[in-house]
Design a protein around this motif. Structure first.
Motif, mmCIF file in Angstrom:
data_model
loop_
_atom_site.group_PDB
_atom_site.id
_atom_site.type_symbol
_atom_site.label_atom_id
_atom_site.label_comp_id
_atom_site.label_asym_id
_atom_site.label_seq_id
_atom_site.Cartn_x
_atom_site.Cartn_y
_atom_site.Cartn_z
ATOM 1 N N THR B 33 0.988 5.588 -20.296
ATOM 2 C CA THR B 33 1.700 5.589 -21.581
ATOM 3 C C THR B 33 1.853 7.022 -22.097
ATOM 4 O O THR B 33 0.875 7.744 -22.240
ATOM 5 C CB THR B 33 0.939 4.757 -22.626
ATOM 6 N N ASP B 36 6.060 9.545 -27.073
ATOM 7 C CA ASP B 36 7.316 10.196 -27.451
ATOM 8 C C ASP B 36 7.327 10.403 -28.956
ATOM 9 O O ASP B 36 6.701 9.648 -29.702
ATOM 10 C CB ASP B 36 8.506 9.318 -27.062
ATOM 11 N N VAL B 43 5.485 7.226 -30.702
ATOM 12 C CA VAL B 43 5.049 6.005 -30.029
ATOM 13 C C VAL B 43 3.542 5.859 -30.210
ATOM 14 O O VAL B 43 2.789 6.797 -29.939
ATOM 15 C CB VAL B 43 5.404 6.064 -28.530
ATOM 16 N N LEU B 46 2.309 1.131 -25.865
ATOM 17 C CA LEU B 46 3.307 0.310 -25.184
ATOM 18 C C LEU B 46 2.765 -1.104 -25.070
ATOM 19 O O LEU B 46 1.548 -1.309 -25.024
ATOM 20 C CB LEU B 46 3.603 0.851 -23.780
ATOM 21 N N LYS B 122 8.975 -3.852 -21.235
ATOM 22 C CA LYS B 122 8.156 -2.874 -21.960
ATOM 23 C C LYS B 122 8.722 -2.669 -23.354
ATOM 24 O O LYS B 122 9.932 -2.483 -23.511
ATOM 25 C CB LYS B 122 8.183 -1.560 -21.175
ATOM 26 N N GLU B 124 8.214 -0.264 -26.721
ATOM 27 C CA GLU B 124 7.562 0.902 -27.334
ATOM 28 C C GLU B 124 7.273 0.562 -28.788
ATOM 29 O O GLU B 124 8.195 0.243 -29.541
ATOM 30 C CB GLU B 124 8.497 2.114 -27.325
ATOM 31 N N TRP B 126 6.442 2.009 -32.174
ATOM 32 C CA TRP B 126 6.470 3.274 -32.915
ATOM 33 C C TRP B 126 5.790 3.077 -34.264
ATOM 34 O O TRP B 126 5.544 1.952 -34.695
ATOM 35 C CB TRP B 126 7.924 3.710 -33.138
ATOM 36 N N TYR B 130 9.669 -1.058 -33.465
ATOM 37 C CA TYR B 130 9.532 -1.114 -32.007
ATOM 38 C C TYR B 130 10.897 -1.179 -31.343
ATOM 39 O O TYR B 130 11.913 -1.504 -31.978
ATOM 40 C CB TYR B 130 8.667 -2.310 -31.572
ATOM 41 N N VAL B 133 12.494 -1.347 -24.262
ATOM 42 C CA VAL B 133 13.063 -0.337 -23.366
ATOM 43 C C VAL B 133 14.067 -1.004 -22.432
ATOM 44 O O VAL B 133 13.796 -2.050 -21.854
ATOM 45 C CB VAL B 133 11.950 0.352 -22.555
#
Lengths: 80, 142
Positions: B33, B36, B43, B46, B122, B124, B126, B130, B133
């Motif tokens: 992970t 970012d 992030v 994950l 997946k 992400e 944040w 979220y 992906v």
């Protein structure tokens, strides 16, 4: 009856992870998709990005679906 | 060994399990992970979900493809699901081969194939929402 499983962004868009559809005879994914898209309009716009599986194997839109089958709606995979 | 797990991946044990006298190379790829950042947000972790048992079967298929294409003595692929925190492993691929070329190549092939055919998704998560992906669907602003 068929069971439809939704994953990832598709489950988000539909607001559910499983859907039962009243399908009484052999059909195709192409014929089943409108039933889902009508019920979940937010899902319809994802159509071009989605893949499908029937009983755990990738299937094309002309793939057969029988009552009792499990259909999966698969957004772009992103493992790793 | 091909497995989807919901606990931490023991990479060391996978490497130990790959060592054998007829192999001079053990190649390991570990996906972790990464945090970012965008503006003031980042992030936090994950989250992975899988469609099982199809995902288990697809991992095994990748193993079979590798054994068909390369001279390998051992292949292991383990993918984690659920929450994976920064720096933790989401996937580990270990390939043992008599020589280094096939070990590197097969390891690279495995991660690329995972991203093509294994039904794992997946998200992400944040600090402000979220994002899935690949689908770019989520609750993040903008």
């Amino acid at each position: 009856m068929i069971e439809v499983l939704l994953f990832g962004a598709a489950a988000d868009r539909a607001g559910t992870r499983t859907v039962r559809l009243d399908v009484k005879e052999a059909s195709t994914l192409a014929a089943i998709w409108p039933l889902l898209a009508d019920r979940y309009p937010d899902l319809a716009s994802m159509r071009d990005t989605l893949a499908f599986a029937v009983n755990g194997e990738y299937a094309k839109m002309d793939g057969r679906v029988e009552p009792g089958d499990e259909v999966a709606v698969l957004p772009p995979v992103s493992g790793g | 060994m091909f497995a989807i797990v919901d606990e931490k991946i023991d990479v060391g044990a996978l490497i130990e399990g790959a060592r054998r006298p007829d192999c001079g190379a053990v190649s390991t790829f570990v996906g972790t992970t990464r945090v970012d950042e965008a503006g003031d947000n980042s992030v936090e972790y994950l989250e992975y979900e899988a469609y099982r048992p199809m995902a288990d079967r697809k991992l095994e298929e990748i193993g079979a493809e590798i054994e068909e294409r390369w001279d390998v003595g051992h292949v292991a692929i383990v993918h984690r699901v659920g929450r994976v925190d920064p720096g933790e492993a989401s996937v580990a691929i270990v390939v043992a081969s008599p020589r280094r070329g096939p070990a590197f190549e097969a390891s690279r092939y495995a991660i690329e194939r995972i991203k093509e055919i294994v039904p794992i998704w997946k998200r992400e998560v944040w600090s402000d929402g979220y994002v899935w992906v690949g689908s770019q669907v989520g609750t993040r602003p903008g």
